[in-house]
Every structure is written in C-alpha cells, then in structure tokens.
Design an enzyme around this catalytic site. Structure first.
Site, PDB file in Angstrom:
ATOM      1  N   LEU A 197       0.852  -1.191   0.000  1.00 23.85           N
ATOM      2  CA  LEU A 197       0.000   0.000   0.000  1.00 23.85           C
ATOM      3  C   LEU A 197       0.884   1.236   0.000  1.00 23.85           C
ATOM      4  O   LEU A 197       1.415   1.612   1.032  1.00 23.85           O
ATOM      5  CB  LEU A 197      -0.931   0.008   1.218  1.00 23.85           C
ATOM      6  CG  LEU A 197      -1.812  -1.211   1.449  1.00 23.85           C
ATOM      7  CD1 LEU A 197      -2.700  -1.007   2.681  1.00 23.85           C
ATOM      8  CD2 LEU A 197      -2.667  -1.502   0.232  1.00 23.85           C
ATOM      9  N   LYS A 209       6.044   8.540  18.823  1.00 24.42           N
ATOM     10  CA  LYS A 209       7.001   7.436  18.904  1.00 24.42           C
ATOM     11  C   LYS A 209       7.184   6.981  20.345  1.00 24.42           C
ATOM     12  O   LYS A 209       7.311   5.788  20.618  1.00 24.42           O
ATOM     13  CB  LYS A 209       8.324   7.856  18.279  1.00 24.42           C
ATOM     14  CG  LYS A 209       8.198   8.025  16.766  1.00 24.42           C
ATOM     15  CD  LYS A 209       9.320   8.856  16.179  1.00 24.42           C
ATOM     16  CE  LYS A 209       9.216   8.982  14.678  1.00 24.42           C
ATOM     17  NZ  LYS A 209      10.170   9.982  14.136  1.00 24.42           N
TER      18      LYS A 209
END
Lengths: 432, 432
Positions: free
Chosen positions: A9, A205
């Site tokens: 994708l 993160k």
C-alpha cells in the site's frame, strides 16, 4: 516452493525502496525464509506515472480492494500513511487473515493496541519496526530484552528534524528561525514543520515505545509534550557553559508499576551517550534492571533504512508463516494504564531568571526553593545584562514536578523577578 | 508440556546469573517459548562449596559426562571458559545432538567456524551472543541486518578494561601505569592484564564480528593488534587539542571482497558517537550500505548482562526446537579468506615527532610525505621542549598503510629526526 505474495500500500520513496530491496536481495531472502517473495499488487494514487523503480504496470492498482480482499495475498505492507481510513483498511485486511507490516507511527500511536489485539485474535502478525527510528532495530531489541529483563526507563532522540536543528543551533550559535529555514531548504524539515518542532512526532514514537516497553497502553494525551520553538541561543550557550547538551528528549520512566511519559527539550551532560547523537540521527537509550544501560543509534528516517527494517519485519512474518506461529508476537499491552502523579515525577531542572539587580534578591529567590526543600547543584550569577537587571542560571537537585511548578508560580509572584527566561528538565545523571 | 532440560558447564558469576534469571523469569520464559525450562545438571569444580545461588546439591556434578552424554539434556550452556578441552567437549555434545549456548570468545575466535559447521551438520543451534559485548545484542543485530543489507565496516570498543583506563587517563590526565593500578584495585583490570591491555581480548572479539559480518573466516593472526601500554598523557593531551578522543578500536573494513581487521589505539573526532563511550562500556559501530551508520552501546561484561544475553540465546534455541528448525542459524563463513594488502588499507594518521630545532628541518620532513603524495590535514608545531628540540604533531590526509610505513622508515633515517614519539590511526571522518 510456493512464493509468498505481498500487497504493497503506497509507492513513495519507502515503498520503492522495499521493492528495490526485495528484488536485489531475492537470493539472500530465499536463503533466510526458504521460499521466494513476490510483490503481487501495489496500490498507487494514479497509474501511468513516472516511478522511482522499474515496475510492471500490471502490478499497479488504484483499487485497495484488489489487495486487502485478494485471497492470494499473504502479507500487506502499509507505507501510505494516514490514520482513520488506514485503520479501517488494515482491520479489514486482518479480518481477511493477512499479516501486516507497517511504518505508520501515527496509526500505531493511536490505534496500535486495537490493531495488535485484532491481529492476535486472527492469528496474524503485525510488525511495526519502521514506525520508530527507521534504521534502528529498537522494537525487536525491546521484545528480545523483555524476555529476561524489566525495562524501567526509555529515553529517545526520536525526531531527526529537531535534532538537526538543535545540533546546528548548538554548533554554530544560530537562532532557531534561521536554522529552521536552512533545514527546510535542505529538505530536513517540512514546509509545515509543526508536528516535528512542537514535539508531536516524538510524542507518537514515545507512545509506541512506552506501550511496548512497559506493556501498558499509553495514550498520546498522556504525554506531556513541549517542542523546541522557544529554545534560544542564550539557553544553549549557558547549558554548554554548565556542561550540558540540549536534546529534544522523549522520556518514559517506570517506578514500581507507575509510569511517566513526556517529550521536552532536555539538558544532558556532555558525557552522556545521547549527548553525542548529532544532526538528523536518532537514538534510543534503554535502562533494564538486569542489563543496565544500553543505547541503539542510527538513522531515524530515509527511504532505504526504513525500507530495510520493513523487509526485516517481512522476513519475520514469512518465517512465522512457515513455522505456523503467526500472531504470537502481536502482543497487546497487558497492564492497565497507571500514570504517575506530578508529585511522583522527579528530575533536576535548569532555570534561567532575570531579576532586579538589588540587595537581597538572591536570598529572596533561594528561599522559595528552600521552602520546598529543593537545593541547587549549580548556580551561575551573571553580570548585569541591561541596567538594573541581573541574570541568574540555576540547576536544581532532584525535585518533584509538583514542587517545581509551585516554585515557578511563587517566583513569578516575587516583585524582584522580572522574567523567567527559560526552564528545562535535566536528565542523564549517574544511574540513568 | 515437556520441560526443556539444560546442562550448565560452570557455576561462576555468569553461571549463577543464568540460574537466577531462569528462576526469576520462569513465567515470562514460559510465555515466550511455551514450555518450562529446567536446569538439570551443573558442572562444578568441587562439590559442597559456598555458592552465590541457592541450588539443590543433587543438581551439581564434577563429571562433565553426566551432561554432554546425558540423552535427557537438550541444551548445553558453556560458561566455564577454556579453549582446547572445551572445544572437544562441545564437539562431543554437538555429536550428541545437543544445542550449544556459549559466552566463550576465546573459543569462538579460534574454533568458531569449526563449531558452527559441526552444529549445522548435526542440526544443532550454536548461539554465542554473550561472547562479544555481553550486554549488547550485536550478534543478533548483525544476523538480522545481513538479511537485507551489506555490511562494509565494523568499528568496536569491545574491551571494557582498556576503555576504562583510556577514559580515566583522558579525563584526569593520569599516567597509564597509575590508572592500571587503580583499575586493578577496583577489579576493572585483572592481576595479569596482558590480554586486555595488549589488545588480544579485543582482537578475539573482532575476529568473531568480522567472521560473521563479512561471512569470511578471519583468523586471530590476521588481526594487526596494538595495545594501549605505550599511550602517554602527552598523546592524549595533543589529541584532545586537535579535537580527537582516543579509543582502543577494533576495525573491520571491507572494500569490494577484500577485508582488513585490526585493533589499535585510534583517534576519533569528539563528535563521533564512539567517542562518548566512556569507562567500562562497550559499543559496536556498524556501517551497512542500505541502513548507513548504526551503533549499539551497552555493558561489555558483568554477570547479569552476560547472563541475560545467554538466556536470550537460550530462548532462541528453545523456540527453534519447538519449530524444529535448529541448525539453520548456525551458518559457517561462506567466503574464502581475502585480506587487503597494505597498499589497500587507507586511513589518516596522527604522528608526533621530536626533531632538531634547526632551519629547514620542517621542510625536510614534509618533503618525505610529499614524495609519497601524502598531505596534511592538521599541523601543530610546538615550542621547544628541551634545548635544541622541537615537537611536531601532524595529522595526515588518507594514506595507504604501505606509504605510511615507508614514510616512518624514511623519517627515522633523517639526521634531523630525534624520535618518533607516537603514531596513531585516525578514524571516523564523514562517511564512516
């Protein structure tokens, strides 16, 4: 032996890198996983466009269903980005028993736990090494380490743009705005740099790292986040003088079962390993009770490093497929959220004040700290900058966030105080 | 489910650590490998001795055959050290289809390829993460990285004793001998420190790393090794002045298919990530064509870190057992040895000379370099130290080892040259 079919994708720089690596290392990969790996379909936005890689037009499609609903596709590699729509697509792919490899930090920070739960329920793998510090195998290292250790602290320089900016400001004494412009010109910073410079990218993160490292679902809203937009050359100058280097640091700390996750400009001793992580590089410092201090350093982004860790994840998926143990590594957080209160969050602080240059002012200020039982590690009283104004730079011993915030409030009430110029957390003292 | 039975060779600090971890983390390990892990026999030198761990006397034995010849034992963990005898024992254990986890760098540096070949031939695993930089998962990281990348350079601070000594010498301006005594008193250096300070220990580890990273059998004799015993405070002082930090660095470099492996005191720019690896810590810097620069930092020794990585290896073995894929990861070197000639080994050099303080001497010296086409990056001409003597410190641009050694010979022939005080390799310039 039957080839493993990949659905990709997205065909940007990372997607193109993945295709290049799979082509150039076909033999090595064969040797590792024992069967060929073939890219069956690639989702693109438009066909017939100039590509960074030579690729058979027939492999391209603009219809995502040709990938997530194709029973012939085993693994979906998601490098197109996006959150809400992407979440739906990957959940559907998982329903269809496809294994997922993603580099999507925004998605994993917000829906990681849900996706991991769905993957595990469907016996699918969901690997996301590339979502944090592209070129650093930190996710794998945490998973491995967790087997026989207990991680109590993670500190990360996990945003390359801000680390590049702070490095240039420090090394060349330049102003934030000027370095940002330069970084944008060089492509190190985006036209709209907000999510980097405001610390949001780093916060995402840290959510991923803390959730994994502590096996506790942490949400983005739980991360106290401050960016670097207010950092001045003076701050960096004084920090340097006192033996510190400034980094935009993500901190995830566990005491007992309670955790704290934050992102802020933080001062580290020059001698700390994180202090010499320069330019656009990333590093994650891990403290484990058994192993002690470790640090993983490498490129945080870049199409090849990111593509490389995606392919490493892919190898993991394919191995698991051949061994029929998929899903076992997709572990959703096992602990309830349990966050520290401000009075439980301890650290040292760097504080720069402008005060009236009068007798007794210094005593007045220090008494505020004394009242809260907070003492000083370093004090720098500087020559008057402008008429009637003195500059004071302090580094405290460890204090609770609660005490420190009360101290700041009380200082602001003092007539003698002209301005709190800046205040930063200080980390990296002995014993992590 | 059937428990996995371990035979432990050696019950020193590391062996005791392994037993502690297996006991304290039994649940976590269960969760990871899906079956209990039980220590069936432990080889010790004498019975009935005071132990660091509580352990059932009936588990102890002084007869190694009760372990390597016991069909009921699945995995042998070797933490007793030794080379020749240990090689025989492990080969016999492998013959008996036992998987091996070892922390023995001496053994792996000399007989690693043979043992790996035997293991693979017998469908056994042979893991040795703990043999290099105990607390750093460098072996695993190299194996993972190799799947989709080509490693061209490894630089390692892989000996904690020498790094501690150089750190103290640098930070406190102390002499080698004094710091060594202090290190011995603190237990950071052994009573006979030769194998550390002469660089042999580091050379062994570099053999292991190079053999794996380049998949090429490198022998200890191939490693040009220089220790730190001749490093002086003056050298460190001048190095610092020129912007360098000294480390005992293992360097393994591949150009095309030809490699070079060496260990020597080396100067690195202060800003290089390896330059801020202090005290007894270890770090391995890896350059891969795809991923670029990465570095792994952590404790090089210590019973818990070492025991932790042994248990991680054990987990890998047990997983492979359950998946019946043992032996696939025990890969002996695939390339023939192919070493660089001196004219193919390029680096910069730091050179400190004492010369006669006379007109024309400087020109005489620089002409020797010019003759070999070697130019300078930095030159420091210093005030006369003793009457009639001048000190010159040079940093060259990249030169071949062949040219550089010829230059040194020719310099020594010059009447104007009093003494070559010191000469060091300089690494870590941009582009690794």
């Amino acid at each position: 032996m039957k080839a493993i079919s990949i659905g990709l994708l997205g065909l940007g720089t990372v997607g193109s890198g993945v295709i290049k690596i799979i082509e150039n290392h076909q033999d090595k990969l064969m040797h590792q996983v024992g069967c060929p790996i073939q890219v069956k379909k690639v989702l693109v936005q438009e066909l017939g466009k100039e590509r960074a890689v030579k690729i058979d037009e027939s492999v391209l499609t603009t219809d995502v269903n040709e990938i997530i609903n194709d029973p012939g596709i085993d693994v979906v590699i998601e490098v197109m980005g996006g959150v809400e729509k992407t979440r739906e697509l990957l959940l559907q792919a998982i329903e269809n028993k496809k294994h997922i490899v993603t580099a999507n930090k925004d998605l994993m920070a917000i829906y990681g736990s849900e996706l991991l739960r769905a993957a595990s329920a469907n016996g699918c793998d969901l690997f996301y090494e590339a979502s944090v510090a592209g070129g650093i195998p930190i996710i794998r290292s945490l998973v491995d380490g967790l087997a026989s250790d207990r991680i109590t602290k993670l500190m990360g320089i996990v945003n390359g743009t801000t680390n590049y900016i702070l490095t240039k400001m420090t090394q060349e004494g330049l102003a934030y705005g000027d370095v940002l412009k330069e970084a944008q010109a060089l492509g190190y910073a985006e036209a709209n740099p907000a999510s980097d410079v405001e610390g949001l990218d780093a916060a995402r993160k840290m959510v991923i790292l803390a959730t994994l490292g502590f096996s506790m679902k942490v949400d983005l809203d739980d991360v106290k986040t401050t960016g670097i937009t207010k950092v001045t050359e003076e701050d960096l100058h004084y920090a340097k003088q006192l033996g510190y280097t400034m980094k935009l640091l993500g901190i995830a700390h566990r005491d007992g079962e309670r955790v704290e996750v934050s992102v802020q400009p933080t001062l580290l001793p020059h001698s700390h390993p994180l202090a010499s992580v320069h330019n656009e590089y990333n590093a994650v410092y891990v403290y484990g009770e058994a192993v002690g201090e470790t640090m993983f350093y490498g490129p945080g982004a870049g199409s090849l490093p990111t593509a490389t860790s995606i392919v490493s994840d892919l190898v993991g998926v394919v191995k698991n497929m051949r061994l029929e143990v998929n899903g076992s590594s997709a572990i959703a957080p096992q602990h309830e959220k349990n966050l520290k209160a401000p009075e439980e969050i301890f650290s040292k602080y760097f504080l720069r004040l402008h005060v009236k240059d009068e007798v007794g002012v210094f005593a007045e200020i220090t008494s505020v700290f004394a009242k809260h039982g907070v003492s000083f590690e370093k004090i720098l009283q500087l020559p008057v900058k402008e008429k009637g104004v003195a500059e004071i730079v302090l580094v405290t011993h460890k204090a609770s966030l609660k005490d420190y915030e009360e101290i700041l409030m009380e200082l602001r009430d003092l007539k003698a105080l002209k301005e709190v110029k800046s205040s930063y957390r200080v980390e990296g003292s002995a014993g992590a």
